[in-house]
Design a protein around this motif. Structure first.
Motif, PDB file in Angstrom:
ATOM      1  N   ARG A  70       0.833  -1.207   0.000  1.00 22.72           N
ATOM      2  CA  ARG A  70       0.000   0.000   0.000  1.00 22.72           C
ATOM      3  C   ARG A  70       0.861   1.248   0.000  1.00 22.72           C
ATOM      4  N   THR A  71       0.288   2.325  -0.501  1.00 24.71           N
ATOM      5  CA  THR A  71       0.938   3.621  -0.433  1.00 24.71           C
ATOM      6  C   THR A  71       0.391   4.336   0.793  1.00 24.71           C
ATOM      7  N   VAL A  72       1.288   4.711   1.699  1.00 22.12           N
ATOM      8  CA  VAL A  72       0.861   5.351   2.933  1.00 22.12           C
ATOM      9  C   VAL A  72       1.351   6.795   2.965  1.00 22.12           C
ATOM     10  N   ALA A  73       0.558   7.645   3.613  1.00 23.50           N
ATOM     11  CA  ALA A  73       0.943   9.040   3.843  1.00 23.50           C
ATOM     12  C   ALA A  73       1.692   9.096   5.166  1.00 23.50           C
ATOM     13  N   HIS A  74       2.820   9.803   5.169  1.00 22.52           N
ATOM     14  CA  HIS A  74       3.604   9.917   6.397  1.00 22.52           C
ATOM     15  C   HIS A  74       4.191  11.313   6.496  1.00 22.52           C
ATOM     16  N   LEU A  75       4.663  11.647   7.676  1.00 17.41           N
ATOM     17  CA  LEU A  75       5.199  12.981   7.937  1.00 17.41           C
ATOM     18  C   LEU A  75       6.721  13.045   7.836  1.00 17.41           C
ATOM     19  N   GLY A  76       7.375  11.945   7.536  1.00 12.75           N
ATOM     20  CA  GLY A  76       8.821  11.933   7.377  1.00 12.75           C
ATOM     21  C   GLY A  76       9.589  11.615   8.638  1.00 12.75           C
ATOM     22  N   ASP A  77       8.924  11.624   9.785  1.00  9.41           N
ATOM     23  CA  ASP A  77       9.599  11.332  11.052  1.00  9.41           C
ATOM     24  C   ASP A  77       9.130  10.009  11.650  1.00  9.41           C
ATOM     25  N   GLY A  78       8.446   9.192  10.852  1.00 11.23           N
ATOM     26  CA  GLY A  78       7.972   7.898  11.325  1.00 11.23           C
ATOM     27  C   GLY A  78       6.472   7.852  11.535  1.00 11.23           C
ATOM     28  N   ARG A  79       5.837   8.998  11.739  1.00 11.29           N
ATOM     29  CA  ARG A  79       4.385   9.011  11.921  1.00 11.29           C
ATOM     30  C   ARG A  79       3.707   8.811  10.566  1.00 11.29           C
ATOM     31  N   TRP A  80       2.721   7.916  10.535  1.00 13.04           N
ATOM     32  CA  TRP A  80       2.043   7.622   9.285  1.00 13.04           C
ATOM     33  C   TRP A  80       0.542   7.464   9.504  1.00 13.04           C
ATOM     34  N   TRP A  81      -0.230   7.696   8.435  1.00 14.04           N
ATOM     35  CA  TRP A  81      -1.681   7.647   8.499  1.00 14.04           C
ATOM     36  C   TRP A  81      -2.160   6.240   8.173  1.00 14.04           C
ATOM     37  N   LEU A  97      -1.775   7.468  17.615  1.00 11.40           N
ATOM     38  CA  LEU A  97      -1.603   8.819  18.155  1.00 11.40           C
ATOM     39  C   LEU A  97      -2.935   9.549  18.064  1.00 11.40           C
ATOM     40  N   ARG A  98      -3.484   9.921  19.175  1.00 13.29           N
ATOM     41  CA  ARG A  98      -4.795  10.566  19.190  1.00 13.29           C
ATOM     42  C   ARG A  98      -4.705  12.088  19.103  1.00 13.29           C
ATOM     43  N   SER A  99      -3.518  12.645  19.311  1.00 14.85           N
ATOM     44  CA  SER A  99      -3.401  14.101  19.389  1.00 14.85           C
ATOM     45  C   SER A  99      -3.324  14.782  18.023  1.00 14.85           C
ATOM     46  N   LEU A 100      -3.113  14.022  16.952  1.00 16.46           N
ATOM     47  CA  LEU A 100      -2.992  14.617  15.623  1.00 16.46           C
ATOM     48  C   LEU A 100      -4.324  14.570  14.877  1.00 16.46           C
ATOM     49  N   ALA A 101      -4.590  15.636  14.117  1.00 16.28           N
ATOM     50  CA  ALA A 101      -5.806  15.686  13.301  1.00 16.28           C
ATOM     51  C   ALA A 101      -5.592  14.880  12.024  1.00 16.28           C
ATOM     52  N   PRO A 102      -6.665  14.427  11.397  1.00 16.15           N
ATOM     53  CA  PRO A 102      -6.524  13.698  10.128  1.00 16.15           C
ATOM     54  C   PRO A 102      -5.829  14.557   9.079  1.00 16.15           C
ATOM     55  N   PRO A 103      -5.143  13.924   8.115  1.00 14.59           N
ATOM     56  CA  PRO A 103      -4.437  14.710   7.106  1.00 14.59           C
ATOM     57  C   PRO A 103      -5.417  15.498   6.240  1.00 14.59           C
ATOM     58  N   SER A 104      -5.029  16.718   5.926  1.00 13.36           N
ATOM     59  CA  SER A 104      -5.844  17.569   5.066  1.00 13.36           C
ATOM     60  C   SER A 104      -4.961  18.107   3.953  1.00 13.36           C
ATOM     61  N   SER A 105      -5.509  18.984   3.148  1.00 12.26           N
ATOM     62  CA  SER A 105      -4.718  19.540   2.046  1.00 12.26           C
ATOM     63  C   SER A 105      -3.597  20.445   2.556  1.00 12.26           C
ATOM     64  N   GLU A 106      -3.720  20.968   3.781  1.00 15.55           N
ATOM     65  CA  GLU A 106      -2.675  21.823   4.350  1.00 15.55           C
ATOM     66  C   GLU A 106      -1.569  21.015   5.028  1.00 15.55           C
ATOM     67  N   THR A 107      -1.819  19.741   5.330  1.00 15.25           N
ATOM     68  CA  THR A 107      -0.833  18.905   6.010  1.00 15.25           C
ATOM     69  C   THR A 107       0.258  18.493   5.022  1.00 15.25           C
ATOM     70  N   PRO A 108       1.531  18.796   5.326  1.00 18.57           N
ATOM     71  CA  PRO A 108       2.614  18.422   4.408  1.00 18.57           C
ATOM     72  C   PRO A 108       2.980  16.942   4.548  1.00 18.57           C
ATOM     73  N   VAL A 109       2.287  16.082   3.833  1.00 20.65           N
ATOM     74  CA  VAL A 109       2.554  14.645   3.915  1.00 20.65           C
ATOM     75  C   VAL A 109       3.343  14.190   2.691  1.00 20.65           C
ATOM     76  N   GLN A 110       4.054  13.092   2.875  1.00 23.70           N
ATOM     77  CA  GLN A 110       4.774  12.429   1.791  1.00 23.70           C
ATOM     78  C   GLN A 110       4.122  11.075   1.588  1.00 23.70           C
ATOM     79  N   LEU A 111       4.173  10.567   0.373  1.00 23.42           N
ATOM     80  CA  LEU A 111       3.601   9.263   0.070  1.00 23.42           C
ATOM     81  C   LEU A 111       4.716   8.264  -0.197  1.00 23.42           C
ATOM     82  N   THR A 112       4.593   7.079   0.377  1.00 23.75           N
ATOM     83  CA  THR A 112       5.581   6.021   0.197  1.00 23.75           C
ATOM     84  C   THR A 112       4.869   4.702   0.003  1.00 23.75           C
ATOM     85  N   LYS A 113       5.327   3.928  -0.981  1.00 23.82           N
ATOM     86  CA  LYS A 113       4.791   2.581  -1.161  1.00 23.82           C
ATOM     87  C   LYS A 113       5.569   1.652  -0.239  1.00 23.82           C
ATOM     88  N   VAL A 114       4.865   0.889   0.563  1.00 27.97           N
ATOM     89  CA  VAL A 114       5.478   0.033   1.582  1.00 27.97           C
ATOM     90  C   VAL A 114       5.871  -1.305   0.968  1.00 27.97           C
TER      91      VAL A 114
END
Length: 141
Positions: A40-51, A66-83
Motif C-alpha cells: 500500500r501507499t501510505v501518507a507519512h510525515l517523514g519522522d515515522g508518523r504515518w496515516w 496517536l490521538r493528538s494529531l488531526a486527520p491529514p488535510s490539504s494543508e498537512t505536508p505529507v509524503q507518500l511512500t509505497k510500503v
C-alpha cells in the motif's frame, strides 16, 4: 532489501519460501515493528508518523495510535511512500535462519535496524576510496 552478490551464498536455497512464510504467514502482510501494510501507499510525515487508513488514525514509528494529531488535510505536508516488506535477521547473522531470529520489517524499519551496519560499510567505502587515491594519485585531497 536486495541480497548483495557476495552474500547470496549465506542464504538457504528455500529463502524465498521462508521469507514469504515470515512476511505473509506470521506477520499477515504488515510490518512487525510499525504495522505498515505491504504493497500500500501510505501518507507519512517523514519522522515515522504515518496515516493508517484502516483505523483512520495517525500511528507512531512503533505502530502506536496517536490521538493528538488531526486527520491529514490539504494543508498537512505529507509524503507518500509505497510500503515493501522484507525479512530481517535480528542478530545480523545471515546463517541464523531460525524463526525467532527473523522479523518482517518495512523498508523504513529495516534501514533503522541495519543503521550501524550501513555506517560501518560507508566508513569502509570511504577508506577504500581514500587508499586508492593515495596509491595512484599521490595524496588524496
Amino acid at each position: 532489501m536486495p541480497i548483495r552478490r557476495q552474500h547470496r551464498y549465506f542464504y538457504p536455497i528455500d529463502w524465498q519460501e521462508l521469507s514469504n512464510v515470515i512476511r505473509f504467514g506470521r506477520a499477515k502482510g504488515c510490518c512487525e515493528r510499525c504495522g505498515r501494510p505491504h504493497g500500500r501507499t501510505v501518507a507519512h510525515l517523514g519522522d515515522g508518523r504515518w496515516w493508517d487508513t484502516d483505523r483512520d488514525a495517525w500511528r507512531s514509528g512503533r505502530g502506536r495510535v496517536l490521538r493528538s494529531l488531526a486527520p491529514p488535510s490539504s494543508e498537512t505536508p505529507v509524503q507518500l511512500t509505497k510500503v515493501s516488506l522484507s525479512t530481517a535477521h535480528l542478530d545480523h547473522d545471515l546463517g541464523n535462519n531460525a524463526s525467532r531470529n527473523l522479523k518482517a520489517l518495512c523498508q523504513r524499519c529495516h534501514m533503522l535496524h541495519n543503521k550501524l551496519e550501513h555506517v560501518r560499510q560507508r566508513r569502509i567505502t570511504y577508506r577504500k576510496k581514500r587508499a586508492l587515491g593515495d596509491l595512484f594519485l599521490g595524496r588524496y585531497v
